[in-house]
Motif scaffolding. Structure first.
Motif, mmCIF file in Angstrom:
data_model
loop_
_atom_site.group_PDB
_atom_site.id
_atom_site.type_symbol
_atom_site.label_atom_id
_atom_site.label_comp_id
_atom_site.label_asym_id
_atom_site.label_seq_id
_atom_site.Cartn_x
_atom_site.Cartn_y
_atom_site.Cartn_z
ATOM 1 N N ARG A 1 -87.084 -24.353 -41.362
ATOM 2 C CA ARG A 1 -86.311 -23.779 -40.253
ATOM 3 C C ARG A 1 -85.181 -22.901 -40.772
ATOM 4 O O ARG A 1 -84.893 -21.839 -40.203
ATOM 5 C CB ARG A 1 -85.747 -24.891 -39.376
ATOM 6 C CG ARG A 1 -86.805 -25.666 -38.608
ATOM 7 C CD ARG A 1 -86.170 -26.642 -37.634
ATOM 8 N NE ARG A 1 -87.170 -27.284 -36.794
ATOM 9 C CZ ARG A 1 -86.876 -28.059 -35.757
ATOM 10 N NH1 ARG A 1 -85.598 -28.282 -35.457
ATOM 11 N NH2 ARG A 1 -87.838 -28.616 -35.039
ATOM 12 N N PRO B 1 -92.151 -28.676 -42.105
ATOM 13 C CA PRO B 1 -92.902 -27.927 -41.088
ATOM 14 C C PRO B 1 -91.988 -27.091 -40.193
ATOM 15 O O PRO B 1 -90.832 -27.435 -39.956
ATOM 16 C CB PRO B 1 -93.596 -29.037 -40.286
ATOM 17 C CG PRO B 1 -92.692 -30.227 -40.433
ATOM 18 C CD PRO B 1 -92.115 -30.120 -41.821
ATOM 19 N N VAL B 2 -92.530 -25.971 -39.741
ATOM 20 C CA VAL B 2 -91.835 -25.115 -38.780
ATOM 21 C C VAL B 2 -92.817 -24.801 -37.659
ATOM 22 O O VAL B 2 -93.868 -24.206 -37.899
ATOM 23 C CB VAL B 2 -91.343 -23.799 -39.421
ATOM 24 C CG1 VAL B 2 -90.528 -22.995 -38.404
ATOM 25 C CG2 VAL B 2 -90.518 -24.071 -40.660
ATOM 26 N N SER B 3 -92.489 -25.223 -36.468
ATOM 27 C CA SER B 3 -93.388 -24.986 -35.344
ATOM 28 C C SER B 3 -93.343 -23.516 -34.946
ATOM 29 O O SER B 3 -92.389 -22.795 -35.239
ATOM 30 C CB SER B 3 -92.982 -25.850 -34.149
ATOM 31 O OG SER B 3 -91.732 -25.422 -33.620
ATOM 32 N N TRP B 4 -94.383 -23.066 -34.239
ATOM 33 C CA TRP B 4 -94.391 -21.689 -33.762
ATOM 34 C C TRP B 4 -93.267 -21.472 -32.766
ATOM 35 O O TRP B 4 -92.748 -20.366 -32.658
ATOM 36 C CB TRP B 4 -95.746 -21.345 -33.164
ATOM 37 C CG TRP B 4 -96.051 -22.012 -31.850
ATOM 38 C CD1 TRP B 4 -96.735 -23.161 -31.654
ATOM 39 C CD2 TRP B 4 -95.651 -21.551 -30.551
ATOM 40 N NE1 TRP B 4 -96.800 -23.476 -30.319
ATOM 41 C CE2 TRP B 4 -96.143 -22.491 -29.610
ATOM 42 C CE3 TRP B 4 -94.944 -20.462 -30.089
ATOM 43 C CZ2 TRP B 4 -95.933 -22.363 -28.243
ATOM 44 C CZ3 TRP B 4 -94.736 -20.321 -28.719
ATOM 45 C CH2 TRP B 4 -95.229 -21.265 -27.813
ATOM 46 N N ARG B 5 -92.872 -22.554 -32.067
ATOM 47 C CA ARG B 5 -91.770 -22.415 -31.110
ATOM 48 C C ARG B 5 -90.460 -22.089 -31.822
ATOM 49 O O ARG B 5 -89.668 -21.275 -31.340
ATOM 50 C CB ARG B 5 -91.626 -23.696 -30.292
ATOM 51 C CG ARG B 5 -92.800 -24.005 -29.377
ATOM 52 C CD ARG B 5 -92.584 -25.303 -28.611
ATOM 53 N NE ARG B 5 -93.723 -25.622 -27.777
ATOM 54 C CZ ARG B 5 -94.807 -26.276 -28.192
ATOM 55 N NH1 ARG B 5 -94.891 -26.652 -29.475
ATOM 56 N NH2 ARG B 5 -95.798 -26.539 -27.368
ATOM 57 N N PHE B 6 -90.234 -22.723 -32.974
ATOM 58 C CA PHE B 6 -88.991 -22.438 -33.704
ATOM 59 C C PHE B 6 -89.051 -21.046 -34.324
ATOM 60 O O PHE B 6 -88.041 -20.333 -34.360
ATOM 61 C CB PHE B 6 -88.731 -23.484 -34.778
ATOM 62 C CG PHE B 6 -87.338 -23.418 -35.332
ATOM 63 C CD1 PHE B 6 -86.305 -24.121 -34.734
ATOM 64 C CD2 PHE B 6 -87.039 -22.618 -36.431
ATOM 65 C CE1 PHE B 6 -85.016 -24.047 -35.220
ATOM 66 C CE2 PHE B 6 -85.747 -22.535 -36.920
ATOM 67 C CZ PHE B 6 -84.738 -23.258 -36.309
ATOM 68 N N PRO C 1 -94.038 -15.372 -35.283
ATOM 69 C CA PRO C 1 -95.067 -16.380 -35.577
ATOM 70 C C PRO C 1 -96.448 -15.771 -35.774
ATOM 71 O O PRO C 1 -97.244 -16.286 -36.575
ATOM 72 C CB PRO C 1 -95.020 -17.306 -34.348
ATOM 73 C CG PRO C 1 -94.277 -16.568 -33.293
ATOM 74 C CD PRO C 1 -93.346 -15.643 -34.002
ATOM 75 N N TRP D 1 -98.609 -16.423 -39.149
ATOM 76 C CA TRP D 1 -99.931 -17.034 -38.995
ATOM 77 C C TRP D 1 -101.026 -16.135 -39.572
ATOM 78 O O TRP D 1 -101.908 -16.606 -40.307
ATOM 79 C CB TRP D 1 -100.182 -17.315 -37.516
ATOM 80 C CG TRP D 1 -101.475 -18.004 -37.256
ATOM 81 C CD1 TRP D 1 -101.742 -19.344 -37.360
ATOM 82 C CD2 TRP D 1 -102.706 -17.396 -36.846
ATOM 83 N NE1 TRP D 1 -103.057 -19.601 -37.047
ATOM 84 C CE2 TRP D 1 -103.681 -18.412 -36.726
ATOM 85 C CE3 TRP D 1 -103.089 -16.080 -36.578
ATOM 86 C CZ2 TRP D 1 -104.991 -18.168 -36.342
ATOM 87 C CZ3 TRP D 1 -104.402 -15.827 -36.191
ATOM 88 C CH2 TRP D 1 -105.336 -16.852 -36.074
ATOM 89 N N SER E 1 -105.735 -24.773 -38.547
ATOM 90 C CA SER E 1 -104.456 -24.099 -38.778
ATOM 91 C C SER E 1 -104.078 -24.217 -40.233
ATOM 92 O O SER E 1 -104.615 -25.032 -40.980
ATOM 93 C CB SER E 1 -103.360 -24.711 -37.900
ATOM 94 O OG SER E 1 -103.201 -26.084 -38.205
#
Length: 567
Positions: free
Chosen positions: A11, A56-61, A100, A104, A566
């Motif tokens: 993050r 981990p870093v979510s696509w939302r973040f 993102p 990706w 993913s």
């Protein structure tokens, strides 16, 4: 604490990238940092699956980091009106989706397709930048390549692959730099998927491509055609009047006086220029055109022409009275413009609104943002209606059929798009025009130049009329000017800009900024414009190379949907 920091490292990288990528754009404009600014995001791309699982870093973040980046980068969008702050938030939210997507796409190119970072990152980046230049009318400000407009040798590659291609080269350099940094990490650290030998090979390839780009740029600069004949002498008039979305009757007089005084000061004590250029809509008395199919009310005709039976020797028919009344109404709007043009004694390209009364429009009228060219005798010899109005800024989709939509916005009415370019000759030089953000649309300028070359072999010059008074001297002025610099290189055509509040400018066909007006202050600039006319691969194939990157991105996405996994 150390464990928490390790978990949040991903993050932190996303946010650091948002900050560094903001700093390379105006107003900070740390352009040399552009070659390092993507490193935090490249770390997210290149790290191993184990490192990604540990932090981990979510696509939302990632989207949130992108949103914060764009909120800061296009902060000026909130300035014209309180309602545009909503557009600022929504546009930033849309643009944030590309972060993102970039990470990706690049990770899949590396993990599934086996591509090295120095290939995957530039391809994914160019795909994302080209997509946002195509979708929803296109938003091209803040591109990575725009940061390099001062590096004139590198800039010349834009006539092959556009600004997106220059950005791809910058990302290539950043990816090679990341590889060298990661290769120096101790064993056990997240050094990425490539061994030391692979990293060195990739760095050498990247260096070779960058050197080739610079060598190409030097060759293009060395092959600028020798000037033939006299340059076109252009007077650019830059007033400084902040613009607001409100009706001010006094503005008509004040704006005209302001620009007239600047023009006469620019004409004093020297030879007359071949061409005078005023910015967009700075002639505040709108022109009028009445469709012959429009039947004017008899009461209006009597007011203008008098009674039909006035005792004269010639009695006009009803249709003749309609024609004469239309002509007189149109001439009344044009007469002041003609008088000023005569007093200047030069060709004059001026920005003005125009209303066309027609029964064919749902609202009864069409509104155009115009550039009108008058000769030294005050005769209109050419005009251009803006062909690419800004969505939600100058028109609302479907509002031509449902006019009530404008009641939901601060816009009193929308613009109707024009269809034909300006084709005119001034002092032997072929001239065309664009208005405002059209210089930010690579495809629009390419199409314009191709149409002019087919019609009359031109243009020798593109004049851009702009009113950036909406943005109160903010960094929008810098971004708008940078876009025009890239357009000049892509089509190898000089561009002059007359901009209210700035930046007025003269840009040659190699993207060199020859003259620039001040920020939010009045000025006049005298530009000597020399034509170029060279062919470019960009004119021939447009965004073919960035489009290939988009196609690769589509293929990667389809494969991801099929496999449903993913990285």
């Amino acid at each position: 604490m150390e464990g928490f920091f390790h978990r949040e490292l991903g993050r932190l990288a996303a946010l650091c990238g948002a900050v560094s990528m903001f700093l390379i754009q105006p107003p900070a404009d740390w352009w040399l940092l552009a070659w390092l600014a993507p490193l935090p995001w490249l770390w997210l791309v290149a790290r191993s699956p184990a490192a990604a699982a540990a932090a981990p870093v979510s696509w939302r973040f990632l989207w949130l980091a992108g949103w914060l980046h764009w909120l800061a980068t296009i902060h000026w969008l909130r300035l014209p009106h309180p309602a545009t702050a909503i557009g600022w938030l929504l546009l930033s939210a849309y643009l944030a989706c590309y972060l993102p997507l970039f990470i990706w796409l690049a990770r899949r190119l590396i993990g599934r397709w086996g591509w090295p970072l120095v290939v995957a990152a530039p391809v994914a980046w160019m795909a994302c930048e080209q997509l946002r230049g195509w979708l929803l009318g296109g938003f091209t400000f803040g591109r990575l390549g725009h940061t390099q407009w001062r590096w004139v040798e590198l800039l010349q590659v834009a006539d092959i692959a556009g600004a997106v291609g220059v950005g791809g080269l910058v990302m290539l350099g950043a990816a090679a730099g990341y590889g060298l940094i990661a290769g120096g990490l101790p064993r056990g650290a997240d050094r990425g998927p490539d061994g030391r030998r692979g990293i060195i090979q990739q760095a050498l390839v990247a260096t070779g491509l960058l050197l080739a780009a610079v060598a190409y740029g030097r060759w293009r600069l060395a092959t600028v055609p020798e000037p033939v004949g006299k340059p076109l002498d252009v007077l650019l008039v830059q007033g400084s009047i902040d613009t607001e979305l409100k009706h001010d009757p006094a503005a008509v007089t004040d704006v005209t006086r302001h620009y007239d005084e600047l023009t006469r000061a620019g004409l004093a004590g020297g030879s007359r220029p071949d061409l005078i250029v005023w910015p967009e809509t700075m002639w505040r008395v709108g022109l009028l055109e009445i469709d012959p199919a429009e039947q004017l009310p008899e009461s209006l005709i009597e007011t203008i022409l008098g009674p039909a039976e006035d005792g004269g020797s010639v009695v006009l028919t009803a249709e003749q009275r309609q024609t004469r009344c239309r002509a007189r109404l149109e001439a009344e709007r044009l007469a002041p413009l003609t008088a000023y043009a005569k007093s200047y004694g030069s060709h004059w390209l001026v920005g003005v609104d125009k209303q066309r009364i027609t029964p064919r429009a749902a609202t009864g009228s069409e509104n155009f943002n115009m550039a009108v060219l008058l000769d030294a005798e005050g005769r209109p010899i050419g005009e251009y209606a803006k062909m690419y109005p800004v969505m939600f800024g100058e028109y609302v989709p479907l509002a031509d059929r449902f006019p009530w939509l404008y009641r939901l916005t601060p816009l009193p009415a929308g613009l109707t798009a024009g269809h034909e370019p300006l084709l005119a000759t001034v002092a032997g030089r072929r001239l065309t025009a664009t208005i405002c953000y059209e210089t930010a649309l690579p495809g629009a300028v390419r199409s314009l130049v191709r149409r002019c070359r087919r019609a009359d072999g031109g243009p020798d010059l593109i004049a851009n009329l702009t009113n950036d008074g909406w943005f109160w001297g903010s960094s929008e002025l810098d971004m708008h000017l940078t876009a025009a610099i890239f357009r000049a290189v892509e089509v190898r055509t000089p561009i002059v800009i007359a901009a209210n509040t700035g930046f007025s400018a003269s840009i040659d066909s190699s993207g060199r900024l020859l003259a620039q007006g001040p920020r939010r202050a009045p000025a006049t600039l005298r530009a000597a414009v020399r034509p170029d006319g060279r062919e470019t691969l960009w004119l021939a194939w447009g965004s073919l190379l960035p489009g290939i990157c988009v196609a690769i991105g589509v293929a990667v996405t389809l494969e991801g949907w099929v496999r449903r996994d993913s990285l």
